[in-house]
Every structure is written in C-alpha cells, then in structure tokens.
Design a protein around this motif. Structure first.
Motif, PDB file in Angstrom:
ATOM      1  N   MET A  75       0.825  -1.205   0.000  1.00 32.29           N
ATOM      2  CA  MET A  75       0.000   0.000   0.000  1.00 32.29           C
ATOM      3  C   MET A  75       0.860   1.256   0.000  1.00 32.29           C
ATOM      4  N   MET A  76       1.939   1.250   0.784  1.00 33.17           N
ATOM      5  CA  MET A  76       2.824   2.410   0.837  1.00 33.17           C
ATOM      6  C   MET A  76       3.475   2.660  -0.515  1.00 33.17           C
ATOM      7  N   VAL A  77       3.933   1.587  -1.168  1.00 37.82           N
ATOM      8  CA  VAL A  77       4.561   1.724  -2.479  1.00 37.82           C
ATOM      9  C   VAL A  77       3.550   2.244  -3.502  1.00 37.82           C
ATOM     10  N   ALA A  78       2.352   1.655  -3.494  1.00 38.83           N
ATOM     11  CA  ALA A  78       1.324   2.061  -4.458  1.00 38.83           C
ATOM     12  C   ALA A  78       0.919   3.520  -4.258  1.00 38.83           C
ATOM     13  N   LEU A  79       0.695   3.908  -3.006  1.00 36.30           N
ATOM     14  CA  LEU A  79       0.286   5.278  -2.732  1.00 36.30           C
ATOM     15  C   LEU A  79       1.423   6.257  -3.004  1.00 36.30           C
ATOM     16  N   GLY A  80       2.654   5.846  -2.712  1.00 36.03           N
ATOM     17  CA  GLY A  80       3.797   6.700  -2.982  1.00 36.03           C
ATOM     18  C   GLY A  80       4.003   6.963  -4.461  1.00 36.03           C
ATOM     19  N   SER A  81       3.594   6.015  -5.294  1.00 38.05           N
ATOM     20  CA  SER A  81       3.759   6.173  -6.740  1.00 38.05           C
ATOM     21  C   SER A  81       2.793   7.196  -7.317  1.00 38.05           C
ATOM     22  N   LEU A  82       1.843   7.663  -6.511  1.00 35.97           N
ATOM     23  CA  LEU A  82       0.852   8.634  -6.978  1.00 35.97           C
ATOM     24  C   LEU A  82       1.244  10.075  -6.664  1.00 35.97           C
ATOM     25  N   ALA A  83       2.512  10.288  -6.303  1.00 38.86           N
ATOM     26  CA  ALA A  83       2.956  11.613  -5.854  1.00 38.86           C
ATOM     27  C   ALA A  83       2.805  12.692  -6.910  1.00 38.86           C
ATOM     28  N   THR A  84       2.855  12.337  -8.200  1.00 40.60           N
ATOM     29  CA  THR A  84       2.708  13.328  -9.260  1.00 40.60           C
ATOM     30  C   THR A  84       1.353  13.206  -9.965  1.00 40.60           C
ATOM     31  N   SER A  85       0.462  12.426  -9.410  1.00 39.73           N
ATOM     32  CA  SER A  85      -0.830  12.181 -10.047  1.00 39.73           C
ATOM     33  C   SER A  85      -1.885  13.159  -9.547  1.00 39.73           C
ATOM     34  N   PRO A  86      -3.039  13.203 -10.199  1.00 37.72           N
ATOM     35  CA  PRO A  86      -4.137  14.034  -9.702  1.00 37.72           C
ATOM     36  C   PRO A  86      -4.690  13.545  -8.360  1.00 37.72           C
ATOM     37  N   PHE A  87      -4.274  12.345  -7.932  1.00 37.11           N
ATOM     38  CA  PHE A  87      -4.801  11.750  -6.708  1.00 37.11           C
ATOM     39  C   PHE A  87      -3.826  11.863  -5.541  1.00 37.11           C
ATOM     40  N   ARG A  88      -2.800  12.717  -5.658  1.00 36.74           N
ATOM     41  CA  ARG A  88      -1.732  12.735  -4.654  1.00 36.74           C
ATOM     42  C   ARG A  88      -2.227  13.156  -3.272  1.00 36.74           C
ATOM     43  N   ASP A  89      -3.154  14.113  -3.183  1.00 38.61           N
ATOM     44  CA  ASP A  89      -3.647  14.532  -1.873  1.00 38.61           C
ATOM     45  C   ASP A  89      -4.423  13.409  -1.187  1.00 38.61           C
ATOM     46  N   SER A  90      -5.273  12.729  -1.954  1.00 36.52           N
ATOM     47  CA  SER A  90      -6.031  11.608  -1.391  1.00 36.52           C
ATOM     48  C   SER A  90      -5.112  10.455  -1.027  1.00 36.52           C
ATOM     49  N   ALA A  91      -4.052  10.253  -1.825  1.00 34.39           N
ATOM     50  CA  ALA A  91      -3.090   9.183  -1.525  1.00 34.39           C
ATOM     51  C   ALA A  91      -2.364   9.476  -0.220  1.00 34.39           C
ATOM     52  N   THR A  92      -1.992  10.727   0.000  1.00 33.11           N
ATOM     53  CA  THR A  92      -1.323  11.107   1.242  1.00 33.11           C
ATOM     54  C   THR A  92      -2.246  10.907   2.437  1.00 33.11           C
ATOM     55  N   SER A  93      -3.508  11.279   2.280  1.00 29.09           N
ATOM     56  CA  SER A  93      -4.487  11.101   3.359  1.00 29.09           C
ATOM     57  C   SER A  93      -4.704   9.619   3.651  1.00 29.09           C
ATOM     58  N   ALA A  94      -4.798   8.799   2.600  1.00 26.97           N
ATOM     59  CA  ALA A  94      -5.000   7.366   2.783  1.00 26.97           C
ATOM     60  C   ALA A  94      -3.804   6.735   3.488  1.00 26.97           C
ATOM     61  N   LEU A  95      -2.601   7.211   3.154  1.00 24.17           N
ATOM     62  CA  LEU A  95      -1.402   6.677   3.796  1.00 24.17           C
ATOM     63  C   LEU A  95      -1.399   6.984   5.292  1.00 24.17           C
ATOM     64  N   ARG A  96      -1.839   8.178   5.660  1.00 25.84           N
ATOM     65  CA  ARG A  96      -1.930   8.529   7.082  1.00 25.84           C
ATOM     66  C   ARG A  96      -2.908   7.603   7.811  1.00 25.84           C
ATOM     67  N   LYS A  97      -3.994   7.242   7.134  1.00 23.64           N
ATOM     68  CA  LYS A  97      -4.977   6.357   7.757  1.00 23.64           C
ATOM     69  C   LYS A  97      -4.405   4.956   7.961  1.00 23.64           C
ATOM     70  N   ILE A  98      -3.636   4.485   6.987  1.00 26.22           N
ATOM     71  CA  ILE A  98      -3.009   3.173   7.128  1.00 26.22           C
ATOM     72  C   ILE A  98      -2.044   3.178   8.309  1.00 26.22           C
ATOM     73  N   ILE A  99      -1.254   4.234   8.413  1.00 23.51           N
ATOM     74  CA  ILE A  99      -0.304   4.354   9.528  1.00 23.51           C
ATOM     75  C   ILE A  99      -1.041   4.375  10.856  1.00 23.51           C
ATOM     76  N   ALA A 100      -2.208   5.039  10.884  1.00 19.63           N
ATOM     77  CA  ALA A 100      -2.954   5.194  12.132  1.00 19.63           C
ATOM     78  C   ALA A 100      -3.496   3.867  12.658  1.00 19.63           C
ATOM     79  N   VAL A 101      -3.736   2.887  11.765  1.00 23.54           N
ATOM     80  CA  VAL A 101      -4.331   1.620  12.213  1.00 23.54           C
ATOM     81  C   VAL A 101      -3.326   0.469  12.189  1.00 23.54           C
ATOM     82  N   THR A 102      -2.043   0.783  11.977  1.00 17.46           N
ATOM     83  CA  THR A 102      -1.007  -0.249  11.973  1.00 17.46           C
ATOM     84  C   THR A 102      -0.275  -0.239  13.303  1.00 17.46           C
ATOM     85  N   ASP A 103      -0.103  -1.403  13.904  1.00 15.02           N
ATOM     86  CA  ASP A 103       0.564  -1.457  15.202  1.00 15.02           C
ATOM     87  C   ASP A 103       2.021  -1.025  15.072  1.00 15.02           C
TER      88      ASP A 103
END
Length: 235
Positions: free
Chosen positions: A83-111
C-alpha cells in the motif's frame, strides 16, 4: 500527531474500551491536547457518521457503538508495504492529496512493531523518474467525481497556450506523467491533456453529460492499457 491521525486514534481508543466510556479529560491527557479540542474532534466524528454518544454522570463519558462500525484493517507487513509503495507512486498524479491522506490512515491503524518493520522495508524501495517531476494541478480528480466541466489553461508540446472548456472522462498514467482524458469543446473531440502542461484548472458550475470512454477511442499506439478497477485486467 496530526488532527487526522488523532481522529482515527480516538475511534480506536473508544473501540478498545467499548462499551465503557472515556471522559473528555481522560482523552485530552491521553493525546496531549485540551478537553475542548477533544470535544471538537468527537463532534466532528459524530457529524461524519461515527456512532459515538455521550453518557452523562460522574462516571460517564463518550462511548462507541462497535456494532455499527468497521473494525480496523489488519494489514500484514507485506500488505502495508504494498500500500505504501502504491500510494507513494501517486505523488505526481491528480490523486496525490487523497493518496497522502489514505497513507496517514493506514499508519494510524497499523501497530507500532509492524509499522517499524514496514518503514524499514519501505526505505529500501525507490521509484525512478524524472529529476524534477511536475504534478498535475489540484482539482482534476474531484472534477471526474463531480462531473463538473473544467476550464483549463493548457500549453501544448510546441509551447502554444490555449484556454478551453473540457469535460473530464478519465485518466491515463504513464511513468511520472498523467494525462487527463476529456472531451474538448474547443476541438469538439476527445483529447488527452498531459497533467504538467495544465497550468490551471477551474471547475465550472455546469455538469457535463456523461460520455462513454472506450479504450479503442484513445488511439494508443504503443503499450497496453491496464485498468486499476477491482478484479479487472483491461478497460
């Protein structure tokens, strides 16, 4: 801790002790903020549909109805890394803000242990691209969802600048470059606009008629289009 992370942490804290309550003061001490901040956070969660209610009394506080919430996603280290790799690959895409937000959510629920292992593995993975990749302007992804017509300022490959109204229909990504596929009202035809050549994108009030986007209409000469939809291998 950002507010987004704290909101998710609040839900998980209430989930962990449910159906017992937690007071705003206890939560404030737990997250190092004021009780008023906690109350604002809880109000925001309630307004977004999270089933939290307040129990009055000396031993009262805030409770979470676990029967009406989804449990946190239990990512394995490999899944979290993917998930981190996939979301990181969107850094130059139109979805970069949502990808960053989604990554924060993954971090928040990972031990913590899994997160440390995932972060260590992620530090060994790099994406090769242009030296100074330029992303598409913000607002393109939202226009696809809302169906709003966009007024864009666009520079073509020869440096010519135009302003035109377009109807967003989809996106095509290739390496660091992302293309907005849209019906161009200036040309009265389907066009692909490279994201880093769109200087500005202004959503208009008008909603575009829904048009069908077929892979064969794109005229791809080299390469093969691959859909990102769940369970799909082609558009």
């Amino acid at each position: 801790m950002t507010r987004t992370d704290r909101l998710y942490a609040l839900v998980e804290e209430l989930r962990a002790v449910a159906p017992r309550p937690r007071s705003a003061r206890w939560l404030a001490d737990r997250f190092g903020v004021s009780s008023r901040t906690i109350e604002r956070d809880l109000s925001a969660l309630q307004q977004s549909g999270v089933p939290i209610w307040a129990e009055p009394g000396r031993t009262g506080g805030y409770c979470l109805d676990t029967a009406h919430t989804l449990s946190p996603l239990g990512f394995t280290v490999d899944e979290a890394l993917a998930m981190m790799v996939a979301l990181g690959s969107l850094a130059t895409s139109p979805f970069r803000d949502s990808a960053t937000s989604a990554l924060r959510k993954i971090i928040a629920v990972t031990d913590d242990r899994s997160l440390r292992e995932t972060a260590d593995l992620a530090s060994r993975i790099h994406l090769l691209g242009d030296e100074k990749p330029t992303g598409a302007p913000r607002g393109l992804a939202a226009a696809l969802r809302t169906g709003q017509v966009l007024r864009i300022s666009y520079t073509d490959r020869d440096g010519g600048a135009t302003e035109r109204d377009v109807e967003p229909m989809g996106f095509v990504g290739k390496g660091d470059s992302w293309y907005l596929i849209a019906w161009c009202r200036l040309r009265d035809d389907l066009r692909a606009f490279r994201g880093d050549r769109i200087l500005q994108a202004e959503p208009l009030i008008e909603r575009a008629p829904r048009r069908t986007l077929r892979a064969e209409d794109l005229g791809i000469v080299e390469g093969r289009l691959r859909a990102v939809g769940l369970g799909q291998n082609s558009p």
